[in-house]
Motif scaffolding. Structure first.
Motif, mmCIF file in Angstrom:
data_model
loop_
_atom_site.group_PDB
_atom_site.id
_atom_site.type_symbol
_atom_site.label_atom_id
_atom_site.label_comp_id
_atom_site.label_asym_id
_atom_site.label_seq_id
_atom_site.Cartn_x
_atom_site.Cartn_y
_atom_site.Cartn_z
ATOM 1 N N GLY A 75 0.816 -1.208 0.000
ATOM 2 C CA GLY A 75 0.000 0.000 0.000
ATOM 3 C C GLY A 75 0.848 1.257 0.000
ATOM 4 N N PHE A 76 0.279 2.314 -0.554
ATOM 5 C CA PHE A 76 0.958 3.615 -0.577
ATOM 6 C C PHE A 76 -0.109 4.678 -0.357
ATOM 7 C CE2 PHE A 76 5.007 5.636 -2.140
ATOM 8 C CZ PHE A 76 4.643 6.938 -1.866
ATOM 9 N N HIS A 77 -0.054 5.320 0.815
ATOM 10 C CA HIS A 77 -1.016 6.376 1.149
ATOM 11 C C HIS A 77 -0.411 7.698 0.674
ATOM 12 C CE1 HIS A 77 -4.188 7.723 4.341
ATOM 13 N NE2 HIS A 77 -4.280 8.408 3.218
ATOM 14 N N THR A 78 -0.888 8.203 -0.460
ATOM 15 C CA THR A 78 -0.278 9.376 -1.080
ATOM 16 C C THR A 78 -0.846 10.670 -0.500
ATOM 17 O OG1 THR A 78 -1.888 9.675 -2.874
ATOM 18 C CG2 THR A 78 -0.192 7.997 -3.190
ATOM 19 N N ILE A 79 -0.459 11.794 -1.068
ATOM 20 C CA ILE A 79 -1.033 13.078 -0.669
ATOM 21 C C ILE A 79 -2.298 13.333 -1.493
ATOM 22 C CG2 ILE A 79 1.161 14.011 0.104
ATOM 23 C CD1 ILE A 79 1.352 15.533 -2.516
ATOM 24 N N HIS A 80 -2.978 14.428 -1.192
ATOM 25 C CA HIS A 80 -4.297 14.685 -1.758
ATOM 26 C C HIS A 80 -4.269 14.774 -3.289
ATOM 27 C CE1 HIS A 80 -8.299 16.603 -0.196
ATOM 28 N NE2 HIS A 80 -8.484 15.488 -0.876
ATOM 29 N N GLY A 81 -5.051 13.909 -3.933
ATOM 30 C CA GLY A 81 -5.190 13.937 -5.382
ATOM 31 C C GLY A 81 -4.047 13.307 -6.149
ATOM 32 N N ARG A 82 -3.116 12.624 -5.457
ATOM 33 C CA ARG A 82 -1.908 12.144 -6.130
ATOM 34 C C ARG A 82 -1.784 10.622 -6.149
ATOM 35 N NH1 ARG A 82 -2.762 16.726 -6.899
ATOM 36 N NH2 ARG A 82 -1.289 18.464 -6.854
ATOM 37 N N SER A 83 -2.872 9.904 -5.941
ATOM 38 C CA SER A 83 -2.762 8.440 -5.962
ATOM 39 C C SER A 83 -2.434 7.924 -7.362
ATOM 40 C CB SER A 83 -4.052 7.793 -5.456
ATOM 41 O OG SER A 83 -5.161 8.104 -6.292
ATOM 42 N N LEU A 84 -2.940 8.574 -8.399
ATOM 43 C CA LEU A 84 -2.735 8.081 -9.760
ATOM 44 C C LEU A 84 -1.286 8.182 -10.240
ATOM 45 C CD1 LEU A 84 -5.995 9.146 -11.613
ATOM 46 C CD2 LEU A 84 -5.238 6.838 -11.045
ATOM 47 N N PRO A 85 -0.588 9.308 -10.072
ATOM 48 C CA PRO A 85 0.808 9.332 -10.537
ATOM 49 C C PRO A 85 1.695 8.326 -9.819
ATOM 50 C CG PRO A 85 0.261 11.354 -9.357
ATOM 51 C CD PRO A 85 -1.014 10.640 -9.623
ATOM 52 N N ALA A 102 -7.235 4.437 -5.507
ATOM 53 C CA ALA A 102 -8.547 4.781 -4.943
ATOM 54 C C ALA A 102 -8.507 6.189 -4.376
ATOM 55 C CB ALA A 102 -8.945 3.784 -3.852
ATOM 56 N N GLY A 103 -9.640 6.869 -4.458
ATOM 57 C CA GLY A 103 -9.750 8.217 -3.907
ATOM 58 C C GLY A 103 -11.208 8.625 -3.849
ATOM 59 N N GLY A 104 -11.497 9.706 -3.166
ATOM 60 C CA GLY A 104 -12.858 10.205 -3.094
ATOM 61 C C GLY A 104 -13.193 11.098 -4.274
ATOM 62 N N ASP A 105 -14.425 11.601 -4.321
ATOM 63 C CA ASP A 105 -14.822 12.461 -5.437
ATOM 64 C C ASP A 105 -14.088 13.791 -5.401
ATOM 65 O OD1 ASP A 105 -17.436 14.136 -3.941
ATOM 66 O OD2 ASP A 105 -16.902 12.167 -3.201
ATOM 67 N N GLY A 106 -13.793 14.298 -4.212
ATOM 68 C CA GLY A 106 -13.000 15.516 -4.122
ATOM 69 C C GLY A 106 -11.551 15.252 -4.475
ATOM 70 N N ASP A 107 -11.027 14.159 -3.991
ATOM 71 C CA ASP A 107 -9.641 13.763 -4.257
ATOM 72 C C ASP A 107 -9.439 13.444 -5.732
ATOM 73 O OD1 ASP A 107 -7.056 12.460 -2.718
ATOM 74 O OD2 ASP A 107 -7.584 11.292 -4.481
ATOM 75 N N GLY A 108 -10.374 12.701 -6.325
ATOM 76 C CA GLY A 108 -10.200 12.217 -7.693
ATOM 77 C C GLY A 108 -10.658 13.175 -8.775
ATOM 78 N N TYR A 109 -11.782 13.851 -8.560
ATOM 79 C CA TYR A 109 -12.344 14.717 -9.590
ATOM 80 C C TYR A 109 -12.032 16.187 -9.364
ATOM 81 C CZ TYR A 109 -15.192 10.493 -10.305
ATOM 82 O OH TYR A 109 -15.615 9.199 -10.514
ATOM 83 N N GLY A 110 -11.532 16.527 -8.170
ATOM 84 C CA GLY A 110 -11.191 17.909 -7.857
ATOM 85 C C GLY A 110 -9.692 18.116 -7.827
ATOM 86 N N ILE A 111 -9.088 17.815 -6.666
ATOM 87 C CA ILE A 111 -7.660 18.038 -6.487
ATOM 88 C C ILE A 111 -6.852 17.234 -7.496
ATOM 89 C CG2 ILE A 111 -5.725 17.760 -4.903
ATOM 90 C CD1 ILE A 111 -9.164 18.123 -3.450
#
Length: 311
Positions: A75-85, A102-111
């Motif tokens: 597992g790798f717990h990244t910073i906000h909005g950066r799970s994909l890179p 994985a991320g939330g709607d704010g994390d994935g579609y916003g930040i």
């Protein structure tokens, strides 16, 4: 012997292997839809024959970010909005690894919206699960990119003046080759869709509706829902981009009218993934970098040494 001998190991896999011994009990609020994602993911992994040692789960910040703590794998717990890179880098270095972000709607579609668009555009071989509860949950109830127009929150006390983002349509337009929506209240469909997404060769985007009973009571439980593949009212070709696009637009419009439509909306099995394209033109080595640099006898290379400068 391979440094990654656990990859492609053939053995029976039990879903209980994906429950960690250190922190097995999630601390999400009672009734949270995130429990449904965790359960579906644990059930999907044995279906695709992957073990915890063959899997990497990258998460962002938010309630969804806790998923990697409750799911036994790398597992790798990244910073906000950066799970994909982070997930992209891991998959490129070790293509044999099953990579899930994985991320939330704010994390994935916003930040992380920019990363979402370009990961889909490049068709990286991974699964992206977005916990969509139409609210920022962990930070206590602010308006998110998927909050409906008029929704009142701490950041929009008079109601949001903006139309919500259309994540399915955005994903299709950007270039994702598997696009689906499921919900925590539909566990059987959720397991099947996640298994299909993980097995898909390319970027698989799953918009996972997860109710938030604490901070977004307007969204309720996302019920009743309709599985478009099981309904006689909806007939479209999931391999046809134009038909899929029209269906997605209808699905995204009806969600805010109180009708929840879930299912698979677009599947392209023909387009090669980013890694396949790069290897085909010789811009990526056939031998995984992660494997190469684990070998003590391997000659390390710096990218600068491989570049040719012309004056």
């Amino acid at each position: 012997m391979s440094a990654f001998s656990a990859i492609d190991e053939e053995r029976e896999i039990d879903r209980d292997e994906f429950t960690p011994g250190i922190e097995p009990q999630p601390t999400w609020c009672p009734g949270c839809g995130d429990f449904g994602v965790l359960k579906a993911l644990k059930q999907a992994m044995p279906e695709v024959g992957r073990t915890p040692e063959e899997t990497l789960l990258c998460t962002g910040i938010g309630c969804s970010g806790k998923l990697s703590s409750y799911f036994e794998s790398y597992g790798f717990h990244t910073i906000h909005g950066r799970s994909l890179p982070v997930a992209r880098a891991a998959k490129l270095a070790n293509p044999g690894l099953e990579v899930i972000a994985a991320g939330g709607d704010g994390d994935g579609y916003g930040i992380g919206g920019n990363h979402f668009i370009h990961t889909a555009r490049e068709n990286h071989d991974m699964t992206y699960i977005v916990f969509n509860n139409e609210i920022f949950g962990l930070t206590k109830g602010q308006t998110s990119p998927t909050s409906p127009m008029g929704h009142k929150s701490k950041t929009q006390p008079h109601g949001s003046a903006k139309s919500p983002i259309r994540p399915l349509s955005l994903s299709l337009t950007a270039g994702a080759t598997y696009v689906a929506r499921t919900a925590a209240v539909n566990p059987n469909q959720a397991k099947e869709i996640l298994a299909e997404a993980i097995e898909h060769d390319g970027f698989a985007h799953v918009d996972f509706l997860t109710q938030c009973p604490t901070w977004n009571k307007d969204a309720k439980q996302y019920v009743p829902y309709t599985d478009v593949q099981q309904s006689d009212d909806y007939d479209f070709d999931v391999t046809d981009r134009e038909e899929a696009g029209k269906m997605m637009y209808e699905v995204e419009s009806k969600l805010y009218e109180g009708e929840v439509l879930t299912g698979r909306f677009y599947v392209d099995e023909d387009r090669p993934s980013y890694g396949e394209e790069k290897r085909a033109i010789g811009e990526m080595p056939e031998e995984p970098l992660a494997e190469k640099y684990f070998d003590d006898d391997a000659e390390w290379e710096r990218s600068a040494d491989l570049m040719h400068y012309h004056r």
